[in-house]
Design an enzyme around this catalytic site. Structure first.
Site, PDB file in Angstrom:
ATOM      1  N   CYS A 266       0.846  -0.979  -0.083  1.00  0.00           N
ATOM      2  CA  CYS A 266      -0.577   0.317   0.243  1.00  0.00           C
ATOM      3  C   CYS A 266       0.878   1.517   0.149  1.00  0.00           C
ATOM      4  O   CYS A 266       1.160   1.528  -1.006  1.00  0.00           O
ATOM      5  CB  CYS A 266      -1.067  -0.082   1.349  1.00  0.00           C
ATOM      6  SG  CYS A 266      -2.028   1.175   0.654  1.00  0.00           S
TER       7      CYS A 266
ATOM      8  N   HIS B 107      -3.360  -5.814   1.566  1.00  0.00           N
ATOM      9  CA  HIS B 107      -3.051  -5.775   2.858  1.00  0.00           C
ATOM     10  C   HIS B 107      -2.408  -7.339   2.799  1.00  0.00           C
ATOM     11  O   HIS B 107      -3.488  -7.715   3.145  1.00  0.00           O
ATOM     12  CB  HIS B 107      -2.909  -5.464   3.409  1.00  0.00           C
ATOM     13  CG  HIS B 107      -3.070  -3.659   3.722  1.00  0.00           C
ATOM     14  ND1 HIS B 107      -1.805  -3.049   4.411  1.00  0.00           N
ATOM     15  CD2 HIS B 107      -3.849  -2.358   2.903  1.00  0.00           C
ATOM     16  CE1 HIS B 107      -2.890  -1.672   4.226  1.00  0.00           C
ATOM     17  NE2 HIS B 107      -3.380  -1.084   3.255  1.00  0.00           N
TER      18      HIS B 107
ATOM     19  N   GLU C 203      -0.360  -8.658   5.200  1.00  0.00           N
ATOM     20  CA  GLU C 203      -1.284  -8.907   6.167  1.00  0.00           C
ATOM     21  C   GLU C 203      -1.373  -8.907   7.099  1.00  0.00           C
ATOM     22  O   GLU C 203      -1.922  -9.292   8.054  1.00  0.00           O
ATOM     23  CB  GLU C 203       0.006  -7.854   7.188  1.00  0.00           C
ATOM     24  CG  GLU C 203      -0.187  -5.918   7.113  1.00  0.00           C
ATOM     25  CD  GLU C 203      -0.409  -5.592   6.219  1.00  0.00           C
ATOM     26  OE1 GLU C 203      -0.409  -5.661   4.281  1.00  0.00           O
ATOM     27  OE2 GLU C 203      -0.903  -4.268   5.988  1.00  0.00           O
TER      28      GLU C 203
END
Length: 229
Positions: free
Chosen positions: A86, A203, A205
């Site tokens: 990002c 994302h 994660e």
């Protein structure tokens, strides 16, 4: 093996990323302060999501001048892996470690939602545990995620197999609706020519544990780890 996660003022996914690598995947992971000149002997660098320097001027435009970026450039030039997520992707574009730029989303709205992306190139060190065409359900959260590149650059990116992920429908097909931010060629992530620098707007994660609603992002993080040998 050790992962380093860069902390900028305004980062807000730095500790999420450290948690994913350290606690979920069990790899030694350290924060790297942007004002330092010490990479602490890490084997891979991650530039996390957030709003470095408040996104003033342009997303990632100020972060590119952080002192540690000198070491990040040298690290990448040696062929070592750098992943930008990002805002980290935006910083890599500003550093010109990846081609192109980001502009405002097509509807001029901040987007925070899950999207589906399709793995276009499964042979990179960031996707080697994925299958070509695999569909990943991963969240996004950005205002400036509309990927742009001049026609000749875009042609070279496509011809060189540098597109790693595209926004798609859940069945893998492409549509105007699934390309949520209006990116050219529905590009959600790409690598440099050498294949050691990767940026993506979704994302991974935030999709690394079942409690988060998806574990699809793990294949990206685990691919990076496996590539470190």
């Amino acid at each position: 093996m050790k992962i380093g996660v860069v902390l900028f003022p305004g980062s807000n996914c730095d500790f999420d990323t450290i948690h994913a690598f350290k606690e979920v995947l069990g790899l030694p992971t350290v924060p790297l302060w942007h004002k330092d000149h010490d990479l602490q002997g890490v084997d891979a660098i991650v530039l996390p999501g957030g709003f470095s320097y408040g996104d003033y001027l342009r997303s990632g435009a100020i972060a590119r001048f952080s002192p540690l970026m000198q070491e990040v450039r040298e690290f990448a030039a040696k062929g070592k892996p750098v992943l930008g997520i990002c805002n980290g992707f935006q910083v890599l574009l500003e550093l010109e470690l990846l081609p192109g730029a980001m502009i405002r989303n097509k509807n001029l709205k901040f987007l925070c939602r899950h999207v589906t992306i399709r793995v276009e190139n499964e042979k990179t060190r960031f996707t080697k545990k994925a299958k070509k065409g695999q569909i990943l359900n991963i969240p996004i959260a950005h205002f400036d995620g509309n990927y742009y590149a001049p026609p000749e650059t875009l042609k070279a990116i496509e011809a060189g197999g540098q597109v790693v992920f595209r926004y798609c429908e859940p069945d893998g097909s492409l549509s105007e609706e699934s390309n949520v931010n209006g990116s050219l060629d529905a590009i959600a992530g790409l690598v440099n020519k050498a294949g050691n620098v990767c940026g993506l707007m979704p994302h991974p994660e935030r999709a690394s544990e079942k409690i988060l609603g998806s574990e699809d992002g793990r294949v990206i993080l685990e691919s990076l780890i496996e590539s470190l040998g």
